[in-house]
Design a protein around this motif. Structure first.
Motif, PDB file in Angstrom:
ATOM      1  N   GLN A 228       0.781  -1.322   0.303  1.00 50.94           N
ATOM      2  CA  GLN A 228       0.233   0.181   0.005  1.00 50.94           C
ATOM      3  C   GLN A 228       0.825   1.115  -0.036  1.00 50.94           C
ATOM      4  O   GLN A 228       0.666   2.149  -0.823  1.00 50.94           O
ATOM      5  CB  GLN A 228      -1.039   0.129   0.868  1.00 50.94           C
ATOM      6  N   LEU A 229       2.121   1.292   0.767  1.00 49.28           N
ATOM      7  CA  LEU A 229       2.582   2.099   0.959  1.00 49.28           C
ATOM      8  C   LEU A 229       3.456   2.570  -0.118  1.00 49.28           C
ATOM      9  O   LEU A 229       3.536   4.026  -0.401  1.00 49.28           O
ATOM     10  CB  LEU A 229       4.203   1.998   1.818  1.00 49.28           C
ATOM     11  N   VAL A 230       3.796   1.854  -1.235  1.00 49.12           N
ATOM     12  CA  VAL A 230       4.810   2.024  -2.174  1.00 49.12           C
ATOM     13  C   VAL A 230       3.607   2.407  -3.844  1.00 49.12           C
ATOM     14  O   VAL A 230       3.906   2.952  -4.350  1.00 49.12           O
ATOM     15  CB  VAL A 230       5.938   0.015  -2.851  1.00 49.12           C
ATOM     16  N   ALA A 231       2.438   1.530  -3.461  1.00 47.73           N
ATOM     17  CA  ALA A 231       1.347   1.630  -4.882  1.00 47.73           C
ATOM     18  C   ALA A 231       0.949   3.573  -4.314  1.00 47.73           C
ATOM     19  O   ALA A 231       0.393   4.057  -5.228  1.00 47.73           O
ATOM     20  CB  ALA A 231       0.237   1.013  -4.428  1.00 47.73           C
ATOM     21  N   ALA A 232       1.273   4.005  -3.656  1.00 50.54           N
ATOM     22  CA  ALA A 232       0.992   5.382  -3.068  1.00 50.54           C
ATOM     23  C   ALA A 232       2.424   6.300  -3.559  1.00 50.54           C
ATOM     24  O   ALA A 232       1.543   6.739  -4.255  1.00 50.54           O
ATOM     25  CB  ALA A 232       1.407   5.783  -1.631  1.00 50.54           C
ATOM     26  N   VAL A 233       3.065   5.654  -4.015  1.00 46.80           N
ATOM     27  CA  VAL A 233       4.359   6.862  -4.310  1.00 46.80           C
ATOM     28  C   VAL A 233       4.262   6.842  -5.742  1.00 46.80           C
ATOM     29  O   VAL A 233       3.996   5.507  -6.559  1.00 46.80           O
ATOM     30  CB  VAL A 233       5.231   5.993  -4.562  1.00 46.80           C
ATOM     31  N   ALA A 250      12.591  -4.651  -1.773  1.00 45.45           N
ATOM     32  CA  ALA A 250      13.176  -4.128  -1.496  1.00 45.45           C
ATOM     33  C   ALA A 250      12.800  -2.881  -0.349  1.00 45.45           C
ATOM     34  O   ALA A 250      14.167  -2.833   0.349  1.00 45.45           O
ATOM     35  CB  ALA A 250      14.145  -3.806  -3.226  1.00 45.45           C
ATOM     36  N   LEU A 251      11.626  -2.530  -0.743  1.00 45.73           N
ATOM     37  CA  LEU A 251      11.776  -1.062   0.671  1.00 45.73           C
ATOM     38  C   LEU A 251      11.843  -1.042   1.984  1.00 45.73           C
ATOM     39  O   LEU A 251      10.782  -2.165   1.650  1.00 45.73           O
ATOM     40  CB  LEU A 251      11.064  -0.335  -0.991  1.00 45.73           C
ATOM     41  N   ARG A 252      11.716  -0.558   2.478  1.00 53.60           N
ATOM     42  CA  ARG A 252      11.980  -0.684   3.428  1.00 53.60           C
ATOM     43  C   ARG A 252      10.833   0.406   4.451  1.00 53.60           C
ATOM     44  O   ARG A 252      11.443   1.234   4.300  1.00 53.60           O
ATOM     45  CB  ARG A 252      12.855  -0.793   5.090  1.00 53.60           C
ATOM     46  N   PRO A 253      10.355   0.397   5.177  1.00 51.77           N
ATOM     47  CA  PRO A 253       9.751   1.578   6.030  1.00 51.77           C
ATOM     48  C   PRO A 253       9.756   2.173   6.922  1.00 51.77           C
ATOM     49  O   PRO A 253      10.233   1.754   7.746  1.00 51.77           O
ATOM     50  CB  PRO A 253       7.767   1.055   5.877  1.00 51.77           C
ATOM     51  N   ARG A 254       9.672   3.331   7.075  1.00 55.47           N
ATOM     52  CA  ARG A 254      10.042   4.315   8.306  1.00 55.47           C
ATOM     53  C   ARG A 254       9.258   5.460   8.131  1.00 55.47           C
ATOM     54  O   ARG A 254       8.814   5.713   7.686  1.00 55.47           O
ATOM     55  CB  ARG A 254      10.991   4.668   7.769  1.00 55.47           C
ATOM     56  N   SER A 255       9.583   5.593   9.546  1.00 60.24           N
ATOM     57  CA  SER A 255       8.444   6.909  10.351  1.00 60.24           C
ATOM     58  C   SER A 255       8.918   7.584  11.077  1.00 60.24           C
ATOM     59  O   SER A 255       9.774   6.913  11.880  1.00 60.24           O
ATOM     60  CB  SER A 255       7.272   5.848  11.121  1.00 60.24           C
ATOM     61  N   VAL A 256       8.930   8.966  10.818  1.00 56.10           N
ATOM     62  CA  VAL A 256      10.268   9.717  11.489  1.00 56.10           C
ATOM     63  C   VAL A 256       8.964  11.253  12.385  1.00 56.10           C
ATOM     64  O   VAL A 256       8.463  11.440  10.981  1.00 56.10           O
ATOM     65  CB  VAL A 256      11.234  10.993  10.262  1.00 56.10           C
ATOM     66  N   PHE A 273      15.895   7.947  -0.410  1.00 55.32           N
ATOM     67  CA  PHE A 273      14.834   7.603   0.183  1.00 55.32           C
ATOM     68  C   PHE A 273      13.400   8.714  -0.462  1.00 55.32           C
ATOM     69  O   PHE A 273      13.176   9.037  -1.223  1.00 55.32           O
ATOM     70  CB  PHE A 273      14.551   8.891   1.176  1.00 55.32           C
ATOM     71  N   PHE A 274      11.851   7.578  -0.422  1.00 55.90           N
ATOM     72  CA  PHE A 274      10.530   8.221  -0.898  1.00 55.90           C
ATOM     73  C   PHE A 274       9.794   8.355   0.055  1.00 55.90           C
ATOM     74  O   PHE A 274       9.224   7.875   1.168  1.00 55.90           O
ATOM     75  CB  PHE A 274      10.152   7.251  -2.456  1.00 55.90           C
ATOM     76  N   SER A 318       6.414   9.461   7.002  1.00 59.25           N
ATOM     77  CA  SER A 318       6.170   8.056   6.705  1.00 59.25           C
ATOM     78  C   SER A 318       7.053   7.960   5.421  1.00 59.25           C
ATOM     79  O   SER A 318       6.965   8.825   4.482  1.00 59.25           O
ATOM     80  CB  SER A 318       5.052   7.762   6.322  1.00 59.25           C
ATOM     81  N   LEU A 319       7.566   7.499   5.435  1.00 58.54           N
ATOM     82  CA  LEU A 319       9.272   7.062   4.039  1.00 58.54           C
ATOM     83  C   LEU A 319       9.398   5.597   3.615  1.00 58.54           C
ATOM     84  O   LEU A 319       9.274   4.778   4.338  1.00 58.54           O
ATOM     85  CB  LEU A 319      10.398   7.324   4.608  1.00 58.54           C
ATOM     86  N   LEU A 320       9.839   5.332   2.853  1.00 56.98           N
ATOM     87  CA  LEU A 320      10.477   3.794   2.553  1.00 56.98           C
ATOM     88  C   LEU A 320      12.075   4.093   1.715  1.00 56.98           C
ATOM     89  O   LEU A 320      12.083   5.247   1.354  1.00 56.98           O
ATOM     90  CB  LEU A 320       9.859   4.023   1.173  1.00 56.98           C
ATOM     91  N   SER A 321      12.365   3.531   3.130  1.00 54.97           N
ATOM     92  CA  SER A 321      14.497   3.474   2.073  1.00 54.97           C
ATOM     93  C   SER A 321      14.512   2.571   1.072  1.00 54.97           C
ATOM     94  O   SER A 321      14.159   1.387   1.157  1.00 54.97           O
ATOM     95  CB  SER A 321      14.421   3.512   3.781  1.00 54.97           C
ATOM     96  N   LEU A 322      15.357   2.549  -0.114  1.00 55.00           N
ATOM     97  CA  LEU A 322      16.388   1.591  -1.078  1.00 55.00           C
ATOM     98  C   LEU A 322      17.449   1.803  -0.613  1.00 55.00           C
ATOM     99  O   LEU A 322      18.431   2.909  -0.417  1.00 55.00           O
ATOM    100  CB  LEU A 322      15.612   2.017  -2.066  1.00 55.00           C
TER     101      LEU A 322
END
Length: 355
Positions: A228-233, A250-256, A273-274, A318-322
């Motif tokens: 769901q997070l990736v599809a939002a990018v 491959a992507l890892r979710p992260r909240s800051v 980061f995305f 809310s980020l996705l890290s690569l």
């Protein structure tokens, strides 16, 4: 909308109230406690019961107003927390009526996500669990029968029937070994050793099935959330399902939190980061804000140079890290995305470079 919002009790407070009440219930069973202390503890139980009564009333009013956020099982637990102690106070005339407040053990469980997860695991693994339970039952009866045949003449008071021998079989299979029944013959001791080893294997099977079920269910939930997070990018929305699956892995979710530094100038850039939600600020000579759909940190991955700017969270982000290794994999599997990232990096480097 909540009818009486000041009565809304959140999960942490619910757990504290339940724990306080249960401690009071346990303390009231102390035989040499003074009357004043007992009265104080009874008052604590009454206050907690009153809070639970107000909470139940608030939820029923909201439900009547059309708010269905609280599920029926959760409201049933709230009702039991109020009605069971009330019935005990009205109908039970002994000091043990405070023990009925132990129903508050259910209160912290009403908001727990663990038990729905456990229910799904038990449903998914029911066939395997039932199979192991069947093996356990067969071994249990067979061991009890063997112990009865071997030990009935030596210890008729402990192994004089199969039901009596079955108690020994249970404690031996579970390797608890209370010691109240021990085979005295050589054959009986050999049997006991074999039963202990069998018990270890059977319980290891149960533990392995549950551990695998937990791992698969948690991994499935993580995959759905990451999808769901990736599809939002926006950058990934035109990709096919197969490519998207690889990116999700491959992507890892992260909240800051707001104000936190995501990456610093001069650091080695090992990931990009995305932005899924929120906004970040890039500390360049002309500060830049990036919002949902934007990405940053790609320059360090492409050039191998240290980061050239500090990026911090303007809001909760809310980020996705690569990571770099996954970046190379993404570039090889999705050349169009790699080209967009490289083109954006070159444009930023020419205008206002950042990490």
């Amino acid at each position: 909308m909540s009818v009486l919002p000041f009565l809304r009790i959140y999960a942490p407070l619910n757990a504290v109230l339940a724990a306080t009440g249960l401690v009071a219930v346990a303390a009231l069973t102390t035989p040499d406690m003074s009357g004043r202390s007992r009265l104080a503890l009874a008052a604590v139980l009454a206050v907690i019961w009153g809070i639970y009564l107000l909470e139940l009333a608030e939820k029923l009013l909201r439900r009547r107003a059309g708010d269905v956020r609280d599920r029926t099982p959760a409201i049933a637990i709230d009702a039991l927390a109020v009605l069971v102690p009330l019935a005990a106070f009205l109908l039970v005339g002994t000091p043990d009526r405070s023990l009925y407040c132990a129903v508050w053990l259910l209160k912290p469980l009403r908001d727990s996500t663990f038990f729905p997860l456990l229910g799904r695991i038990l449903t998914n693994e029911a066939r395997n669990l039932i199979g192991v339970a069947t093996v356990f039952g067969i071994v249990l009866f067979g061991v009890a029968l063997a112990a009865y045949v071997i030990e009935r003449d030596v210890q008729p008071q402990k192994f004089g029937s199969i039901p009596q021998a079955m108690w020994w079989a249970v404690v031996t299979l579970s390797t608890t070994g209370y010691g109240d029944a021990i085979p005295e013959s050589f054959a009986g001791r050999v049997l006991a050793g074999a039963v202990m080893m069998s018990g270890i294997g059977i319980f290891a099977l149960w533990a392995g099935i549950l551990a695998t079920g937990f791992y698969q269910e948690v991994r499935r939930e993580d995959f759905v959330r990451n999808w769901q997070l990736v599809a939002a990018v926006p950058l990934f929305q035109k990709l096919g399902p197969a490519t998207l699956v690889e990116i999700v892995r491959a992507l890892r979710p992260r909240s800051v939190p707001a104000g936190a530094v995501i990456c610093r100038k001069g650091e080695t850039g090992d990931q990009m980061f995305f932005v899924v939600e929120g906004r970040v600020s890039v500390a360049t000579p002309n500060p830049v804000e990036l919002g949902p759909g934007a990405f940053f940190g790609e320059m360090a991955l492409i050039t191998g140079e240290p980061r050239s700017a500090t990026v911090s969270a303007t809001t909760v982000v809310s980020l996705l890290s690569l990571h770099s290794a996954d970046f190379q994999m993404l570039c090889s599997s999705s050349p169009e995305i790699a080209e967009i990232i490289r083109k954006t990096a070159l444009e930023r480097r020419g205008a206002a470079p950042k990490g």
